[in-house]
Design a protein around this motif. Sequence first.
Motif, PDB file in Angstrom:
ATOM      1  N   THR A   1     -25.002  43.413  44.421  1.00  0.00           N
ATOM      2  CA  THR A   1     -23.677  42.925  44.090  1.00  0.00           C
ATOM      3  C   THR A   1     -23.728  41.406  44.185  1.00  0.00           C
ATOM      4  O   THR A   1     -24.735  40.838  44.579  1.00  0.00           O
TER       5      THR A   1
ATOM      6  N   ALA B   1     -22.232  54.235  36.673  1.00  0.00           N
ATOM      7  CA  ALA B   1     -21.383  54.224  37.869  1.00  0.00           C
ATOM      8  C   ALA B   1     -21.955  55.062  39.022  1.00  0.00           C
ATOM      9  O   ALA B   1     -21.751  54.737  40.186  1.00  0.00           O
TER      10      ALA B   1
ATOM     11  N   SER C   1     -19.372  43.703  37.096  1.00  0.00           N
ATOM     12  CA  SER C   1     -18.923  44.954  37.693  1.00  0.00           C
ATOM     13  C   SER C   1     -18.488  45.943  36.621  1.00  0.00           C
ATOM     14  O   SER C   1     -18.736  47.146  36.745  1.00  0.00           O
TER      15      SER C   1
ATOM     16  N   ASP D   1     -28.348  49.012  44.312  1.00  0.00           N
ATOM     17  CA  ASP D   1     -28.296  47.932  43.324  1.00  0.00           C
ATOM     18  C   ASP D   1     -27.537  46.768  43.938  1.00  0.00           C
ATOM     19  O   ASP D   1     -26.810  46.929  44.909  1.00  0.00           O
TER      20      ASP D   1
ATOM     21  N   TYR E   1     -21.184  48.997  43.382  1.00  0.00           N
ATOM     22  CA  TYR E   1     -20.418  48.633  42.187  1.00  0.00           C
ATOM     23  C   TYR E   1     -18.945  48.458  42.500  1.00  0.00           C
ATOM     24  O   TYR E   1     -18.283  47.585  41.931  1.00  0.00           O
TER      25      TYR E   1
ATOM     26  N   SER F   1     -18.675  45.140  43.924  1.00  0.00           N
ATOM     27  CA  SER F   1     -18.746  44.161  42.842  1.00  0.00           C
ATOM     28  C   SER F   1     -17.364  43.946  42.241  1.00  0.00           C
ATOM     29  O   SER F   1     -16.944  42.817  41.985  1.00  0.00           O
TER      30      SER F   1
ATOM     31  N   GLN G   1     -21.618  47.389  35.127  1.00  0.00           N
ATOM     32  CA  GLN G   1     -22.241  48.303  36.100  1.00  0.00           C
ATOM     33  C   GLN G   1     -21.477  49.617  36.173  1.00  0.00           C
ATOM     34  O   GLN G   1     -22.065  50.697  36.124  1.00  0.00           O
ATOM     35  N   LEU G   2     -20.140  49.537  36.304  1.00  0.00           N
ATOM     36  CA  LEU G   2     -19.331  50.749  36.431  1.00  0.00           C
ATOM     37  C   LEU G   2     -19.296  51.523  35.120  1.00  0.00           C
ATOM     38  O   LEU G   2     -19.252  52.748  35.103  1.00  0.00           O
TER      39      LEU G   2
END
Lengths: 132, 123
Positions: free
Chosen positions: A99, A35, A27, A97, A42, A45, A30-31
């Motif tokens: 998670t 983001a 996460s 996307d 996200y 996540s 991803q962030l």
Amino acid sequence: MRELSSGWGRILVAVYAVFAVAATGRSLVQLGTDADRAPLAYSLSLLAALVYLAATTCLLVGGPRGWWAALVAVAVEAVGVLVVGTLSYAATDLFPDRTVWSHFGQGYGFLPLLLPFLGLAWLRRTSPRTGR
Amino acid sequence: MQAVNAVLLWLVLALVLVAGVMVVVHLVRDETAGDPTFLALAAVEVVLLVQAVVGCVALAGTERDVAAATFLGYLLSLPLVLPLGAFWSLAERSRAGTAVLLVALLTVVALEVRVFSIWTAGA
């Protein structure tokens, strides 16, 4: 009352710790990198990561308070994986996307779906009310 | 470089298989893991450390578009798994404690597969 992190709880703690680290790492990457692409996915996540971290910590801390906190964390996890899992099939546009919980944890061998129920079973066996 | 990476991947998986079989035998017989098993785990660990170094060098040298942060995250997490697993396992010398070693080995396999798929994704 039995120790939450001994016996089979020891295996559970190990698996939860792996998921806590994996979900946190995933996460944050991803962030941190992208983001805007899928804010909802996200954020979920990150929520999953926090839940796994909480569950791991509670199992390690133990005691009646740890047991109750673990129950809350595992219950949130069970609801989370079921809701997100269903939504990822029903409302695909919400999840550009993936998670941890998408498609009931398919990307992780469906372990995210299995884990909360193993957690609940273990908490049932170690319940402060029925124990001792 | 590509060939070296593949060799390391298969070496890790082969050694994990050996260590995994030893752990499963312990589990079935309900005995705690002894020195030979921990030696097998140490062998995996050595290759994982070599792989971490080789992977960093390969990442620095590649011109392909590899997701660097994710790749490094998995690559550098790999050598941490077995020591932590062994530590957690040794804290309780029981069948459950031995099973923790199996969890650690399966985690290594999962991470290894991820590392390799991220590395080859841009190829």
